[in-house]
Design a protein around this motif. Structure first.
Motif, PDB file in Angstrom:
ATOM      1  N   ALA A 128      12.006  59.882 -59.455  1.00 37.29           N
ATOM      2  CA  ALA A 128      11.343  59.835 -58.207  1.00 37.29           C
ATOM      3  C   ALA A 128       9.782  59.901 -58.654  1.00 37.29           C
ATOM      4  N   VAL A 129       9.464  60.416 -59.826  1.00 43.06           N
ATOM      5  CA  VAL A 129       8.030  60.259 -60.461  1.00 43.06           C
ATOM      6  C   VAL A 129       7.650  58.942 -60.751  1.00 43.06           C
ATOM      7  N   LEU A 130       8.506  58.117 -60.743  1.00 47.75           N
ATOM      8  CA  LEU A 130       8.078  56.576 -61.267  1.00 47.75           C
ATOM      9  C   LEU A 130       7.518  55.997 -59.994  1.00 47.75           C
ATOM     10  N   ASP A 131       8.125  56.145 -58.896  1.00 48.51           N
ATOM     11  CA  ASP A 131       7.405  55.477 -57.552  1.00 48.51           C
ATOM     12  C   ASP A 131       6.097  56.383 -57.265  1.00 48.51           C
ATOM     13  N   ASP A 132       6.218  57.715 -57.453  1.00 47.36           N
ATOM     14  CA  ASP A 132       5.320  58.578 -57.014  1.00 47.36           C
ATOM     15  C   ASP A 132       3.736  58.328 -58.106  1.00 47.36           C
ATOM     16  N   ARG A 133       4.039  58.389 -59.453  1.00 45.22           N
ATOM     17  CA  ARG A 133       2.972  58.474 -60.158  1.00 45.22           C
ATOM     18  C   ARG A 133       3.036  57.231 -61.180  1.00 45.22           C
ATOM     19  N   GLY A 134       3.900  56.504 -61.224  1.00 48.59           N
ATOM     20  CA  GLY A 134       3.914  55.180 -62.216  1.00 48.59           C
ATOM     21  C   GLY A 134       4.527  55.557 -63.359  1.00 48.59           C
ATOM     22  N   LEU A 135       4.438  54.570 -64.488  1.00 49.07           N
ATOM     23  CA  LEU A 135       4.952  54.650 -65.670  1.00 49.07           C
ATOM     24  C   LEU A 135       4.801  55.958 -66.704  1.00 49.07           C
ATOM     25  N   ASP A 136       3.257  55.888 -66.648  1.00 47.81           N
ATOM     26  CA  ASP A 136       2.728  56.728 -67.698  1.00 47.81           C
ATOM     27  C   ASP A 136       3.400  58.264 -67.383  1.00 47.81           C
ATOM     28  N   ALA A 137       3.400  58.723 -66.218  1.00 47.20           N
ATOM     29  CA  ALA A 137       3.908  60.066 -65.823  1.00 47.20           C
ATOM     30  C   ALA A 137       5.417  60.120 -65.840  1.00 47.20           C
ATOM     31  N   ALA A 138       6.275  58.904 -65.757  1.00 53.12           N
ATOM     32  CA  ALA A 138       7.619  58.690 -65.836  1.00 53.12           C
ATOM     33  C   ALA A 138       7.842  58.911 -67.167  1.00 53.12           C
TER      34      ALA A 138
ATOM     35  N   GLU B 115      20.112  57.500 -56.084  1.00 53.55           N
ATOM     36  CA  GLU B 115      19.390  58.729 -56.802  1.00 53.55           C
ATOM     37  C   GLU B 115      19.025  59.614 -55.604  1.00 53.55           C
ATOM     38  N   ARG B 116      18.498  59.261 -54.466  1.00 57.59           N
ATOM     39  CA  ARG B 116      18.004  60.192 -53.683  1.00 57.59           C
ATOM     40  C   ARG B 116      19.317  60.962 -52.994  1.00 57.59           C
ATOM     41  N   ASP B 117      20.322  60.220 -52.780  1.00 56.93           N
ATOM     42  CA  ASP B 117      21.622  60.937 -52.345  1.00 56.93           C
ATOM     43  C   ASP B 117      22.089  61.983 -53.308  1.00 56.93           C
ATOM     44  N   LEU B 118      22.134  61.596 -54.818  1.00 59.52           N
ATOM     45  CA  LEU B 118      22.667  62.695 -55.613  1.00 59.52           C
ATOM     46  C   LEU B 118      21.576  63.864 -55.728  1.00 59.52           C
ATOM     47  N   HIS B 119      20.405  63.566 -55.742  1.00 51.15           N
ATOM     48  CA  HIS B 119      19.274  64.319 -55.786  1.00 51.15           C
ATOM     49  C   HIS B 119      19.414  65.534 -54.759  1.00 51.15           C
ATOM     50  N   ASP B 120      19.490  64.792 -53.629  1.00 50.80           N
ATOM     51  CA  ASP B 120      19.221  65.750 -52.362  1.00 50.80           C
ATOM     52  C   ASP B 120      20.605  66.345 -51.894  1.00 50.80           C
ATOM     53  N   GLY B 121      21.643  65.767 -52.388  1.00 46.80           N
ATOM     54  CA  GLY B 121      22.990  66.166 -52.008  1.00 46.80           C
ATOM     55  C   GLY B 121      23.791  66.795 -52.844  1.00 46.80           C
ATOM     56  N   THR B 122      24.465  66.096 -53.960  1.00 44.00           N
ATOM     57  CA  THR B 122      25.134  66.489 -54.965  1.00 44.00           C
ATOM     58  C   THR B 122      24.707  67.649 -55.643  1.00 44.00           C
TER      59      THR B 122
END
Length: 372
Positions: A247-257, A189-196
């Motif tokens: 990414a929001v799942l890691d940062d803010r949890g299930l509610d935000a995601a 996910e990070r590679d696709l988000h930051d690269g492709t």
């Protein structure tokens, strides 16, 4: 021949070793009604000594009793080992006496044949002495093997404990595999988000500017078509990236995601999330995937006008419920989306239930372990 001597030495050392461990266990045993800590410490040391003796003289490995969580099994293992150390004294004394008597008798007859007898009598004494020595060697091996068998049964793990340890090991391996797969999804996910994805954004912007600068004609139409394809590809990639691990799942949890997930559904969605404290990252990722896949199925097949999503933690369980008022008839068929949800849930000892009578409504319930 070396094995015979080692077995004999093992049988003869059974008496002092048994005396030592039996005295230690006997001294600690009266304290056990108050606390088992002294007995546990003594038994642990005595067991280590006996295991070393078996390893050095017989090359026999007595497996350690694996750490078990159940208090009853721990107590059972303690008393089983205590029984061995208490029995080691009479068993060691009997074994040492039998082996000593056999070797002594064999050597005595052999000595008499050379010292006091000649002719037929000497031959008979020699034969008797050799026979007794063979018997002594066999007795030494037999006593050592019997001792090893009893030690494996009482000092080592029981079949139930060994099975429980194996299951714990398999559970740890499975957990590590799941965590590794989740980490790999995050990396992708990070590679696709930051690269492709960033390169596609740049391409779409460049094509848009080129389209604006070109005069009307075939070239402008071709660039315009490429611009639209780039934007469509970018939208698909963003959806794919969100499905992998937002990414929001890691940062803010299930509610935000999940809030970001339901707003993209064409039907109105009532979302209720109450997950305090947060679950492990792997469980959160599976919960997100469950809701995402359920909403995708609803959008494609259910013809629903309203959807309800509930994600609630109750002690050590996370309960996910997705309900729609669509046409029903959903089932967890092999190869289908619901079947995949069931496999995802089962990978962490979770459960999936689907209720979807013809005509609806459809309710998908998933329950996941969420730590203690």
């Amino acid at each position: 021949m070396r094995g015979v001597w080692l077995a004999t030495v093992h049988s003869l050392t059974g008496l002092p070793a048994g005396l030592c461990t039996a005295v230690l266990a006997g001294c600690a045993l009266p304290l056990s009604p108050v606390t088992v800590a002294p007995l546990r410490a003594v038994v642990r040391g005595a067991t280590a000594m006996q295991r070393a003796r078996f390893r050095a003289l017989l090359g026999a490995e007595i497996p350690d009793v694996p750490g078990v969580r159940d208090a009853t099994r721990r107590t059972t293992a303690l008393w089983r080992q205590t029984a061995y150390h208490l029995l080691a004294l009479p068993f060691g004394a009997a074994g040492a006496a039998v082996v000593t008597a056999a070797w002594s008798a064999g050597l005595a007859f052999a000595g008499l044949s050379f010292t006091f007898a000649t002719g037929v009598r000497g031959t008979l004494l020699t034969a008797a002495g050799l026979a007794l020595l063979v018997v002594a060697a066999a007795l030494g091996r037999g006593v050592a093997r019997l001792d090893a068998a009893v030690a494996r049964r009482l000092l080592g793990p029981s079949p139930t404990e060994a099975l429980a340890a194996r299951l714990d090991e398999l559970a740890r391996s499975r957990s590590q595999a799941i965590e590794a797969a989740d980490a790999e999804r995050r990396r992708i996910e990070r590679d696709l988000h930051d690269g492709t994805q960033q390169r596609l954004v740049s391409l779409a912007l460049t094509l848009g500017m080129a389209r604006a600068e070109l005069p009307d004609g075939p070239a402008r139409d071709a660039v315009g078509q490429a611009h639209e394809e780039a934007k469509a590809t970018l939208a698909e990639l963003r959806g794919f990236v969100r499905g992998l691990h937002p990414a929001v799942l890691d940062d803010r949890g299930l509610d935000a995601a999940l809030s970001g997930l339901v707003v993209r559904l064409p039907q109105p969605v009532d979302l209720h999330v109450d997950v305090v404290p947060r679950c492990p990252a792997v469980i959160e990722a599976i919960a997100y995937f469950v809701v995402s896949e359920s909403l995708t199925n609803i959008a494609r097949h259910a013809r629903a006008t309203h959807v309800r999503v509930s994600v609630v933690r109750s002690r050590d369980r996370l309960r996910i419920t997705v309900t729609d008022d669509g046409i029903g008839g959903a089932a967890a068929r092999p190869g289908g989306g619901l079947h995949g949800l069931g496999q995802r849930a089962a990978s962490v000892d979770g459960t999936l239930r689907v209720q979807s009578p013809p005509g609806g409504p459809t309710t998908v319930e998933v329950e996941l372990p969420c730590g203690s």
